[in-house]
Design an enzyme around this catalytic site. Structure first.
Site, PDB file in Angstrom:
ATOM      1  CD  GLU A   1       0.765  38.371  -5.923  1.00 32.53           C
ATOM      2  OE1 GLU A   1       1.001  37.374  -5.215  1.00 32.53           O
ATOM      3  OE2 GLU A   1       0.487  39.215  -4.345  1.00 32.53           O
TER       4      GLU A   1
ATOM      5  CG  ASP B   1      -1.877  37.172  -7.952  1.00 27.38           C
ATOM      6  OD1 ASP B   1      -2.309  35.866  -8.615  1.00 27.38           O
ATOM      7  OD2 ASP B   1      -2.991  38.321  -6.936  1.00 27.38           O
TER       8      ASP B   1
ATOM      9  CE  LYS C   1      -1.440  28.731  -4.249  1.00 27.97           C
ATOM     10  NZ  LYS C   1      -2.256  29.060  -5.015  1.00 27.97           N
TER      11      LYS C   1
ATOM     12  CE  LYS D   1       2.804  35.025  -3.316  1.00 23.66           C
ATOM     13  NZ  LYS D   1       1.079  33.985  -3.477  1.00 23.66           N
TER      14      LYS D   1
ATOM     15  NE  ARG E   1      -2.900   1.350  -1.149  1.00 25.75           N
ATOM     16  CZ  ARG E   1      -3.140   1.694  -2.612  1.00 25.75           C
ATOM     17  NH1 ARG E   1      -3.339   0.623  -2.048  1.00 25.75           N
ATOM     18  NH2 ARG E   1      -2.660   1.705  -3.220  1.00 25.75           N
TER      19      ARG E   1
END
Length: 348
Positions: free
Chosen positions: A259, A280, A197, A229, A162
């Site tokens: 960004e 963005d 992510k 950011k 598994r």
């Protein structure tokens, strides 16, 4: 009767060994139970090696892995430890010395990835396992294609099955999804880039899978790149200030990317000397205008300026985004919105 009990200290694990043994004598003389428990002890002794390695790695949990092999060992040790726990009870139904062979087959078209993780799952429980591969990482697979044959101790194969398939299915899914995007933009100058992510604990594994699918890695983590950011800009006092500070603190081999959310912000960033900009959620029209604006600044500064498009880009729109002239397209869905490749392990 002498018997062994195994327990997991869940409130301490994995800081301390997940497996502990205690010897007791209940005087029952039940030989079958005694044999059963001795078999369990033998099985758990193999698991101790996995847990010992995992705990050793965990002491340096924030240290960047020296090699991919080190990361594979960490991933596999943790996977086996959480799956087997205090021992695979069902596998004790199989004679200890029995051997088996099994074929792994894909039920759908895919791109293969995860060969080393798959192998290590079996090797940690059965060092003399034999695995014959009929494809390599990065190869395209057709539905019903046989990928490999695994031969070895039946108990080890059944216990590791598994975990081994989990790695192969997950990483092949990432490589397959990446290849879909790469194929769609074929012929354009753009490249497909991943993000942070990723599934916790599998960052390097998933980024390796992106490479197998033909994609390009963005930064591995917060330690090897500066991505400024909106909240960083606000907290640092503005775009010009934050770029100036970033250039002052960045090591020589670390890139600085900022960004922007509008053409006006892009103008400010370029005027402040930005050489790598994340666009963005720009529309196609805005992306084309951004590319033209970049060309003007690059010619004037005599430097290469990289533009990366990001935000709400799917397979149906990525080609149009690439054709605007941006250099990179980052897709979070390469590693987070994926469906495992349908693989099966059939004993022969």
């Amino acid at each position: 009767m002498l018997f062994f009990t195994a327990r997991a200290d869940l409130h301490q694990w994995p800081q301390k060994s997940a497996i502990k043994f205690a010897a007791n004598d209940d005087g029952s003389g039940n030989q079958d139970s005694q044999i059963h428990c001795f078999e369990l002890k033998a099985q758990l002794s193999a698991m101790r090696k996995c847990v010992t390695y995992y705990n050793a790695v965990r002491k340096n949990k924030y240290r960047k892995p020296d090699t991919l092999l080190e990361e594979i060992n960490k991933n596999v040790s943790q996977a086996l430890a959480e799956d087997i726990g205090t021992g695979d009870l069902t596998v004790l139904l199989i004679p200890e010395q029995q051997t088996l062979a099994a074929d792994v087959v894909t039920r759908e078209n895919a791109v293969l990835c995860g060969v080393q993780w798959f192998e290590r799952c079996f090797q940690m429980l059965c060092p003399d396992v034999s695995i014959e591969w009929f494809a390599a990482d990065g190869d395209r697979l057709a539905a019903q294609q046989k990928i490999c044959r695994v031969s070895g101790n039946a108990r080890a194969l059944l216990t590791a099955e598994r975990s081994a398939l989990n790695f192969l299915q997950l990483l092949s899914a990432v490589a397959t999804q990446t290849r879909r995007y790469v194929d769609v933009i074929d012929g354009t100058p753009a490249v497909i880039v991943d993000t942070r992510k990723t599934l916790p604990g599998l960052r390097l594994a998933q980024k390796y899978a992106v490479r197998c699918g033909g994609g390009v890695n963005h930064r591995l983590g917060l330690h090897d790149g500066i991505l400024i950011k909106e909240n960083h800009i606000a907290a640092a006092g503005g775009m010009c200030q934050v770029l100036e500070t970033a250039r002052a603190i960045a090591p020589r081999n670390v890139f600085i990317q900022i960004e922007v959310e509008s053409l006006q912000e892009l103008q400010v960033a370029l005027d402040a000397g930005a050489l790598m900009v994340l666009l963005d959620n720009f529309t196609l029209v805005q992306l084309s205008e951004a590319v033209a604006l970049r060309a003007h600044h690059a010619a004037r500064a005599g430097q290469t300026i990289i533009l990366e498009a990001s935000g709400n880009i799917g397979l149906d729109t990525v080609r149009s985004v690439a054709e605007t002239g941006v250099d990179r397209i980052s897709i979070g869905g390469l590693t987070k919105n994926i469906q495992a490749v349908d693989l099966s392990m059939r004993f022969v």
